[in-house]
Design an enzyme around this catalytic site. Structure first.
Site, PDB file in Angstrom:
ATOM      1  N   ASP A  35       0.804  -1.076  -0.119  1.00 20.96           N
ATOM      2  CA  ASP A  35       0.217   0.146  -0.159  1.00 20.96           C
ATOM      3  C   ASP A  35       0.663   1.149  -0.125  1.00 20.96           C
ATOM      4  O   ASP A  35       2.046   1.220   0.420  1.00 20.96           O
ATOM      5  CB  ASP A  35      -0.791   0.162   1.302  1.00 20.96           C
TER       6      ASP A  35
HETATM    7  N1  URA Z   1      -1.464  -6.048   3.891  1.00 20.53           N
HETATM    8  C1  URA Z   1      -1.843  -4.686   3.559  1.00 20.53           C
HETATM    9  O1  URA Z   1      -2.902  -4.579   4.279  1.00 20.53           O
HETATM   10  N2  URA Z   1      -1.119  -3.864   3.260  1.00 20.53           N
HETATM   11  C2  URA Z   1       0.083  -3.907   2.440  1.00 20.53           C
HETATM   12  O2  URA Z   1       0.532  -3.063   1.925  1.00 20.53           O
HETATM   13  C3  URA Z   1       0.554  -5.422   2.379  1.00 20.53           C
HETATM   14  C4  URA Z   1      -0.280  -6.415   2.828  1.00 20.53           C
END
Ligand code: URA
Length: 240
Positions: free
Chosen positions: A102
């Site tokens: 993310d």
């Molecule tokens: N899970 C998430 O919620 N975000 C990420 O960036 C990676 C795994």
């Protein structure tokens, strides 16, 4: 034999989607014959031309391990012109990230121009372990640890962590180390939000056998040949 659009994409010429557009619009020839059918298979001896120029197959595969900072997007381009993980790597080769973190997540992500390795590592059956450190907005209740260990249902599919460790459990926040094998988008945030917690900070500390030990956030390094071979090993041993 490989699909034409895959061969074009793997050559580094353009993305798979754009390769499909090129084929559909009649810009691609195989052995002198215009091909407009997606999925046409080609082999190493076939001569591929795009806009009447022979396609150069880029055999120079490159592999980078980046410790992604916050506020960077995990793709090769962004409509909003935000910094991407590719912008952080000093290379003229057309690379892309394997999987996603993310925008606000930090941690390890591999970037490459090797479509075959990307397919191996992203395929759910290959079970690549990823270790995350999640800071939660409250004290972590012990009964939630049990629920977590038994697996949390997300979109009708259980996410069962490989390992969970409570690293810190304060009155107002907690820090959980969690290792999972799957790669669904926002999976860690969704798992904890199902249990009633917000993930306020998330970092991917390990990806397969690779760790963030020698890499500060924002730094990257080239993977060694040995490491790349070991990653390829995931296609031979699905139970890694
Ligand atoms: N899970 C998430 O919620 N975000 C990420 O960036 C990676 C795994």
């Amino acid at each position: 034999m490989e699909r034409l659009q895959k061969v074009i994409a793997n050559s580094g010429y353009t993305s798979r989607r754009k390769a499909e557009e090129l084929i559909k619009s009649g810009k691609v020839k195989v052995n002198g014959e215009k091909i407009t059918t997606l999925g046409t298979k080609v082999n190493n001896n076939d001569i591929i031309e795009i806009n009447n120029e022979p396609l150069k197959i880029n055999d120079n595969k490159v592999y980078y391990l980046l410790n992604k900072p916050k506020s960077v997007i995990s793709s090769s381009s962004d409509e909003l012109n935000r910094t991407t993980v590719v912008d952080l790597i000093d290379t003229s080769v057309r690379i892309y990230p394997i999987g996603r973190l993310d925008y606000d997540t930090t941690g390890l992500i591999i970037l490459t121009n090797d479509g075959t390795l990307a397919n191996i590592l992203m395929h759910p059956s290959f079970k690549v372990e990823k270790k995350y450190i999640a800071k939660l907005d409250k004290h972590f209740e012990i009964e939630d640890l049990k629920k977590l260990e038994q697996g949390i249902l997300i979109d009708k599919r259980k996410c069962i962590p490989k390992r969970v460790k409570i690293k810190k459990n304060d009155k107002n926040y907690s820090i959980i180390e969690i290792t999972i094998e799957e790669g669904r988008n926002h999976i860690i945030k969704n798992v904890f939000s199902t249990l009633g917690y917000n993930v306020v900070k998330l970092h991917r500390k390990e990806y397969a056998f690779l760790t963030d030990e020698s890499l500060k956030v924002g730094e990257y390094r080239v993977l060694t040949i040995k490491e790349v071979k070991k990653l390829y090993g995931y296609s031979r041993n699905k139970n890694n």
